[in-house]
Every structure is written in C-alpha cells, then in structure tokens.
Design a protein around this motif. Structure first.
Motif, PDB file in Angstrom:
ATOM      1  N   UNK A  14       1.059  -1.074   0.613  1.00 58.15           N
ATOM      2  CA  UNK A  14       0.130   0.273  -0.366  1.00 58.15           C
ATOM      3  C   UNK A  14       1.057   0.995   0.017  1.00 58.15           C
ATOM      4  N   UNK A  15      -0.096   2.372  -0.607  1.00 57.95           N
ATOM      5  CA  UNK A  15       1.241   3.569  -0.386  1.00 57.95           C
ATOM      6  C   UNK A  15      -0.067   4.057  -0.905  1.00 57.95           C
ATOM      7  N   UNK A  16       1.009   6.157  -0.624  1.00 57.65           N
ATOM      8  CA  UNK A  16      -0.173   7.467  -1.296  1.00 57.65           C
ATOM      9  C   UNK A  16       0.677   7.246  -2.693  1.00 57.65           C
ATOM     10  N   UNK A  17      -0.367   8.393  -3.190  1.00 61.96           N
ATOM     11  CA  UNK A  17      -0.250   8.152  -4.423  1.00 61.96           C
ATOM     12  C   UNK A  17       0.097  10.088  -3.832  1.00 61.96           C
ATOM     13  N   UNK A  30       5.274   4.576  -0.404  1.00 63.87           N
ATOM     14  CA  UNK A  30       4.615   2.968   0.335  1.00 63.87           C
ATOM     15  C   UNK A  30       4.775   3.315   2.163  1.00 63.87           C
ATOM     16  N   UNK A  31       3.365   2.295   2.266  1.00 62.57           N
ATOM     17  CA  UNK A  31       3.180   3.026   4.061  1.00 62.57           C
ATOM     18  C   UNK A  31       3.300   1.463   4.270  1.00 62.57           C
ATOM     19  N   UNK A  32       2.814   1.172   5.916  1.00 62.38           N
ATOM     20  CA  UNK A  32       3.503  -0.104   6.142  1.00 62.38           C
ATOM     21  C   UNK A  32       3.153   0.018   7.366  1.00 62.38           C
ATOM     22  N   UNK A  33       1.790  -1.046   8.580  1.00 61.54           N
ATOM     23  CA  UNK A  33       1.041  -1.824   6.887  1.00 61.54           C
ATOM     24  C   UNK A  33       0.873  -2.270   6.033  1.00 61.54           C
ATOM     25  N   UNK A  34      -0.714  -1.710   6.739  1.00 63.16           N
ATOM     26  CA  UNK A  34      -1.703  -1.249   5.346  1.00 63.16           C
ATOM     27  C   UNK A  34      -2.533   0.179   5.613  1.00 63.16           C
ATOM     28  N   UNK A  35      -3.728   0.919   5.209  1.00 61.11           N
ATOM     29  CA  UNK A  35      -4.576   1.815   5.364  1.00 61.11           C
ATOM     30  C   UNK A  35      -5.284   1.287   6.620  1.00 61.11           C
TER      31      UNK A  35
END
Length: 86
Positions: A14-17, A30-35
């Motif tokens: 997952x990530x932020x555009x 990129x983000x972790x673990x999930x949104x």
C-alpha cells in the motif's frame, strides 16, 4: 490523500499517491502495514508507471456459489436445484 494498493512484481503493498498523474510525475510513497489502521511511511517510493495497481482490499476469504440456478444444475448433470446454495 489518495491511497493505492499495488505490486511491483513482489508482494502487494500500500502507498499514498503523490504528485500529478496528468503531468506524469506521480509516485507512490510506500506505507506499512496497511491503511486500515495505524500506519507509517517506510521511506520507499515507486514511480506510478512502474507498478500495477490492485483492488484496494485485504481479501480474507473467497466465497463461491454453485448450482444456484436451474440451467446451471442441468449443465452440471443434476435435475433439480438444491434447497440451499452449495
């Protein structure tokens, strides 16, 4: 904030555009673990053009229904639909 689920050929993430898709400078931070709870930025960034976007879900199970209409029952060699879906 635009959140995306993506793969770059490895495990989905997952990530932020960020940036502009129209101008061609969009990247995914990129983000972790999930949104779907607390998350943090990993520091990794991927150009949007280098990833494949995926459905924004964390699938936990897949449900299927078989023999759910009369024509399908006949196609499967049966003669009457079951009382309950199987």
């Amino acid at each position: 904030m635009r959140i995306a689920r993506f793969t770059d050929g490895s495990e989905p993430g997952f990530g932020v555009v960020e940036g502009s898709v129209e101008e061609g400078n969009a990247v995914i931070s990129v983000i972790a673990p999930h949104p779907f709870g607390p998350f943090s930025f990993t520091g990794a960034r991927r150009p949007l053009g280098d990833v494949r976007l995926l459905a924004p879900v964390l699938p936990s199970k897949v449900l299927c229904v078989g023999k759910n209409y009369a024509d399908h029952v006949r196609e499967m060699g049966g003669d009457t639909p079951p009382e309950r879906p199987i």
